[in-house]
Motif scaffolding. Structure first.
Motif, PDB file in Angstrom:
ATOM      1  N   GLU A 187      71.233  49.909 -64.589  1.00  0.00           N
ATOM      2  CA  GLU A 187      72.693  50.082 -64.587  1.00  0.00           C
ATOM      3  C   GLU A 187      73.080  51.421 -65.187  1.00  0.00           C
ATOM      4  OE1 GLU A 187      74.183  46.510 -66.390  1.00  0.00           O
ATOM      5  OE2 GLU A 187      73.393  45.343 -64.693  1.00  0.00           O
ATOM      6  N   ARG A 188      72.376  51.784 -66.242  1.00  0.00           N
ATOM      7  CA  ARG A 188      72.669  53.075 -66.873  1.00  0.00           C
ATOM      8  C   ARG A 188      72.401  54.210 -65.874  1.00  0.00           C
ATOM      9  NH1 ARG A 188      69.399  53.345 -72.060  1.00  0.00           N
ATOM     10  NH2 ARG A 188      70.392  51.347 -72.386  1.00  0.00           N
ATOM     11  N   ALA A 189      71.308  54.083 -65.147  1.00  0.00           N
ATOM     12  CA  ALA A 189      70.945  55.143 -64.189  1.00  0.00           C
ATOM     13  C   ALA A 189      71.964  55.201 -63.043  1.00  0.00           C
ATOM     14  CB  ALA A 189      69.545  54.891 -63.641  1.00  0.00           C
ATOM     15  N   PHE A 190      72.367  54.025 -62.528  1.00  0.00           N
ATOM     16  CA  PHE A 190      73.306  54.003 -61.401  1.00  0.00           C
ATOM     17  C   PHE A 190      74.649  54.632 -61.800  1.00  0.00           C
ATOM     18  CE2 PHE A 190      70.872  50.050 -59.807  1.00  0.00           C
ATOM     19  CZ  PHE A 190      70.046  50.848 -59.024  1.00  0.00           C
ATOM     20  N   LYS A 191      74.981  54.536 -63.093  1.00  0.00           N
ATOM     21  CA  LYS A 191      76.283  55.067 -63.550  1.00  0.00           C
ATOM     22  C   LYS A 191      76.220  56.558 -63.885  1.00  0.00           C
ATOM     23  CE  LYS A 191      77.984  50.991 -65.944  1.00  0.00           C
ATOM     24  NZ  LYS A 191      77.767  50.499 -67.284  1.00  0.00           N
ATOM     25  N   THR A 192      75.025  57.128 -63.913  1.00  0.00           N
ATOM     26  CA  THR A 192      74.902  58.531 -64.339  1.00  0.00           C
ATOM     27  C   THR A 192      75.195  59.460 -63.159  1.00  0.00           C
ATOM     28  OG1 THR A 192      73.252  57.846 -65.944  1.00  0.00           O
ATOM     29  CG2 THR A 192      73.354  60.185 -65.489  1.00  0.00           C
ATOM     30  N   GLU A 193      76.168  60.335 -63.377  1.00  0.00           N
ATOM     31  CA  GLU A 193      76.721  61.122 -62.262  1.00  0.00           C
ATOM     32  C   GLU A 193      75.709  61.984 -61.523  1.00  0.00           C
ATOM     33  OE1 GLU A 193      80.056  63.659 -63.057  1.00  0.00           O
ATOM     34  OE2 GLU A 193      81.396  61.910 -63.133  1.00  0.00           O
ATOM     35  N   ASN A 194      74.832  62.654 -62.252  1.00  0.00           N
ATOM     36  CA  ASN A 194      73.936  63.600 -61.566  1.00  0.00           C
ATOM     37  C   ASN A 194      72.610  62.952 -61.134  1.00  0.00           C
ATOM     38  OD1 ASN A 194      72.943  63.330 -64.144  1.00  0.00           O
ATOM     39  ND2 ASN A 194      72.420  65.494 -64.410  1.00  0.00           N
ATOM     40  N   VAL A 195      72.569  61.604 -61.158  1.00  0.00           N
ATOM     41  CA  VAL A 195      71.346  60.911 -60.723  1.00  0.00           C
ATOM     42  C   VAL A 195      71.613  60.221 -59.376  1.00  0.00           C
ATOM     43  CG1 VAL A 195      69.696  59.077 -61.277  1.00  0.00           C
ATOM     44  CG2 VAL A 195      70.585  60.557 -63.097  1.00  0.00           C
ATOM     45  N   SER A 196      70.754  60.489 -58.389  1.00  0.00           N
ATOM     46  CA  SER A 196      70.867  59.786 -57.101  1.00  0.00           C
ATOM     47  C   SER A 196      69.511  59.167 -56.751  1.00  0.00           C
ATOM     48  CB  SER A 196      71.334  60.744 -56.008  1.00  0.00           C
ATOM     49  OG  SER A 196      70.408  61.792 -55.907  1.00  0.00           O
ATOM     50  N   PHE A 197      69.502  58.342 -55.736  1.00  0.00           N
ATOM     51  CA  PHE A 197      68.310  57.547 -55.436  1.00  0.00           C
ATOM     52  C   PHE A 197      67.918  57.687 -53.975  1.00  0.00           C
ATOM     53  CE2 PHE A 197      70.243  55.858 -59.137  1.00  0.00           C
ATOM     54  CZ  PHE A 197      69.187  55.465 -59.942  1.00  0.00           C
ATOM     55  N   LYS A 198      66.636  57.814 -53.748  1.00  0.00           N
ATOM     56  CA  LYS A 198      66.105  57.695 -52.389  1.00  0.00           C
ATOM     57  C   LYS A 198      65.120  56.539 -52.431  1.00  0.00           C
ATOM     58  CE  LYS A 198      66.658  62.413 -50.680  1.00  0.00           C
ATOM     59  NZ  LYS A 198      67.635  62.123 -49.623  1.00  0.00           N
ATOM     60  N   MET A 199      65.648  55.353 -52.047  1.00  0.00           N
ATOM     61  CA  MET A 199      64.816  54.151 -52.066  1.00  0.00           C
ATOM     62  C   MET A 199      64.021  54.093 -50.760  1.00  0.00           C
ATOM     63  SD  MET A 199      65.855  53.095 -54.915  1.00  0.00           S
ATOM     64  CE  MET A 199      65.845  51.398 -55.373  1.00  0.00           C
ATOM     65  N   SER A 200      62.959  53.290 -50.789  1.00  0.00           N
ATOM     66  CA  SER A 200      62.080  53.161 -49.618  1.00  0.00           C
ATOM     67  C   SER A 200      61.633  54.533 -49.119  1.00  0.00           C
ATOM     68  CB  SER A 200      62.766  52.389 -48.492  1.00  0.00           C
ATOM     69  OG  SER A 200      63.183  51.136 -48.952  1.00  0.00           O
ATOM     70  N   HIS A 201      61.292  55.391 -50.049  1.00  0.00           N
ATOM     71  CA  HIS A 201      60.831  56.728 -49.708  1.00  0.00           C
ATOM     72  C   HIS A 201      59.502  56.997 -50.420  1.00  0.00           C
ATOM     73  CE1 HIS A 201      64.653  57.743 -47.904  1.00  0.00           C
ATOM     74  NE2 HIS A 201      64.203  58.955 -47.627  1.00  0.00           N
ATOM     75  N   ALA A 202      58.678  57.807 -49.778  1.00  0.00           N
ATOM     76  CA  ALA A 202      57.411  58.208 -50.409  1.00  0.00           C
ATOM     77  C   ALA A 202      57.291  59.722 -50.374  1.00  0.00           C
ATOM     78  CB  ALA A 202      56.242  57.580 -49.660  1.00  0.00           C
ATOM     79  N   VAL A 203      56.680  60.266 -51.413  1.00  0.00           N
ATOM     80  CA  VAL A 203      56.373  61.697 -51.421  1.00  0.00           C
ATOM     81  C   VAL A 203      55.055  61.875 -50.677  1.00  0.00           C
ATOM     82  CG1 VAL A 203      55.777  63.681 -52.875  1.00  0.00           C
ATOM     83  CG2 VAL A 203      57.554  62.070 -53.625  1.00  0.00           C
ATOM     84  N   LYS A 204      55.086  62.667 -49.618  1.00  0.00           N
ATOM     85  CA  LYS A 204      53.870  62.886 -48.822  1.00  0.00           C
ATOM     86  C   LYS A 204      53.127  64.148 -49.255  1.00  0.00           C
ATOM     87  CE  LYS A 204      53.208  60.928 -45.341  1.00  0.00           C
ATOM     88  NZ  LYS A 204      52.398  59.736 -45.047  1.00  0.00           N
ATOM     89  N   GLU A 205      53.899  65.126 -49.756  1.00  0.00           N
ATOM     90  CA  GLU A 205      53.279  66.393 -50.143  1.00  0.00           C
ATOM     91  C   GLU A 205      54.213  67.139 -51.095  1.00  0.00           C
ATOM     92  OE1 GLU A 205      51.856  68.703 -46.807  1.00  0.00           O
ATOM     93  OE2 GLU A 205      51.488  70.453 -48.076  1.00  0.00           O
ATOM     94  N   ILE A 206      53.620  67.871 -52.026  1.00  0.00           N
ATOM     95  CA  ILE A 206      54.409  68.713 -52.930  1.00  0.00           C
ATOM     96  C   ILE A 206      54.147  70.153 -52.509  1.00  0.00           C
ATOM     97  CG2 ILE A 206      54.739  69.397 -55.346  1.00  0.00           C
ATOM     98  CD1 ILE A 206      53.631  66.490 -56.011  1.00  0.00           C
TER      99      ILE A 206
END
Ligand code: NAP
Length: 306
Positions: A187-206
């Protein structure tokens, strides 16, 4: 059975070497058993800017080698061996190495642990140049920048919250469509303005050029792959303590961390643990040094007060 040593310290990182400085100076015959070179994780850390006493920062290898030299100068003995077990025989504790067995009145376990890795291209290449496993340690290097956190557990969200106060933006990338972290953190994270989420995502390469400038993501629901710009990749997909050799002797938590009391003593009298291998470790150089010193003083009291 007579013990060869008063104290055997298993693991030669910051916690172990700090403990050794204290036990040796207390005239306890001390052996550090280390697998490779003493120094531990700090040898792989470049700039350390949060260790008190170094206003201009200090390089990990410099401080690691200095603590090692200090332990050597006090008279600590060193053995290089892979420890595979620990046995308790009355008042004597037996450290079982691949080369031989070592006996002592007390043992301090400081074997640390390792962060789980994503295992994607670029992760090793950009380690310390945008890829990090510790926001508390490295967050400040990303002041005002756009960053990502990988993972959805307590560590990812807790450290993400710390990071969000420093960086311009933070995107949490998580492989499932719901977070694992406790609700209050979520809940704290969802309320934080500069935090967004990419759910169901994977990092394939950096990816990057000298340092990280983007990650290749896969949307796991659609299979679409695309690049996301970022200068920092903070990876929190679990941590595994090096505690397998203790399983038959010492009580571990579900994650394999050694459970201790505030004196760093385990369930086995005379066996102590310090640093990252310990449950609830803050996994900082300063806290590891402090843990090691507490364990050393507890070992001293165990030997002298019975
Ligand atoms: P964790 O709870 O095991 O979470 C690991 C996260 O990484 C999970 O979300 C997992 O995804 C994801 N993950 C694992 N392997 C992955 C991979 N190969 N690729 C992508 N994602 C991957 O570990 P943790 O967050 O380090 O926490 C460990 C323990 O410490 C927990 O008991 C936690 O409660 C405790 N802790 C507590 C706090 C706090 O309370 N403030 C802070 C830090 C840690 P899935 O969810 O899909 O499995």
């Amino acid at each position: 059975m007579d013990s060869e040593y008063d104290v055997i310290i298993v693991g030669g990182g910051a916690a172990g070497l700090s403990a050794a400085i204290y036990t040796t100076r207390a005239q306890l015959k001390t052996l550090v058993v280390e697998q490779l070179a003493p120094g531990g994780q700090i040898l792989n850390t470049s700039d350390i800017e949060n260790y008190p006493g170094f206003p201009d920062g200090v390089l990990g290898p410099d401080i690691g080698m200095a603590i090692h030299r200090q332990a050597e100068n006090t008279g600590t003995e060193f053995a290089f061996d892979q420890v595979i077990g620990l046995k308790v025989q009355g008042d004597t504790k037996v450290v079982v190495g691949e080369e031989r067995e070592y006996t002592a009145k007390t043992i301090i376990i400081t074997t640390g642990g390792e962060h789980n890795k994503l295992g994607v291209p670029g992760e090793d290449e950009f380690a310390g140049r945008g890829v990090t496993y510790c926001a508390t340690c490295d967050g400040n290097f990303f002041k005002g920048q756009d960053t990502v956190v990988v993972g959805g557990g307590d560590a990812a969200i807790d450290e993400g919250m710390y990071l969000s106060r420093i960086v311009n933006s933070l995107t949490v990338i998580h492989r499932r469509d719901e977070l694992r972290a406790t609700k209050v953190l979520q809940e704290r994270a969802f309320k934080t303005e500069n935090v967004s989420f990419k759910m169901s995502h994977a990092v394939k390469e950096i990816r990057g050029n000298g340092s990280v400038d983007r990650v290749l993501l896969e949307d796991l629901k659609t299979g679409e792959e695309y690049e996301h710009p970022t200068s920092g990749v903070f990876i929190y997909i679990g941590f595994h303590p090096n505690s397998g050799f203790l399983q038959e002797t010492v009580t571990l938590d579900l994650g394999g961390h050694v459970i201790t009391d505030i004196r760093m003593e385990t369930n086995v009298p005379g066996v102590f643990a310090a640093g990252d291998v310990r449950q609830y470790s803050d996994r900082q150089l300063g806290t590891s040094v402090g843990d090691g010193i507490t364990a050393a003083l507890s070992a001293y009291r165990y030997i002298t007060e019975g």
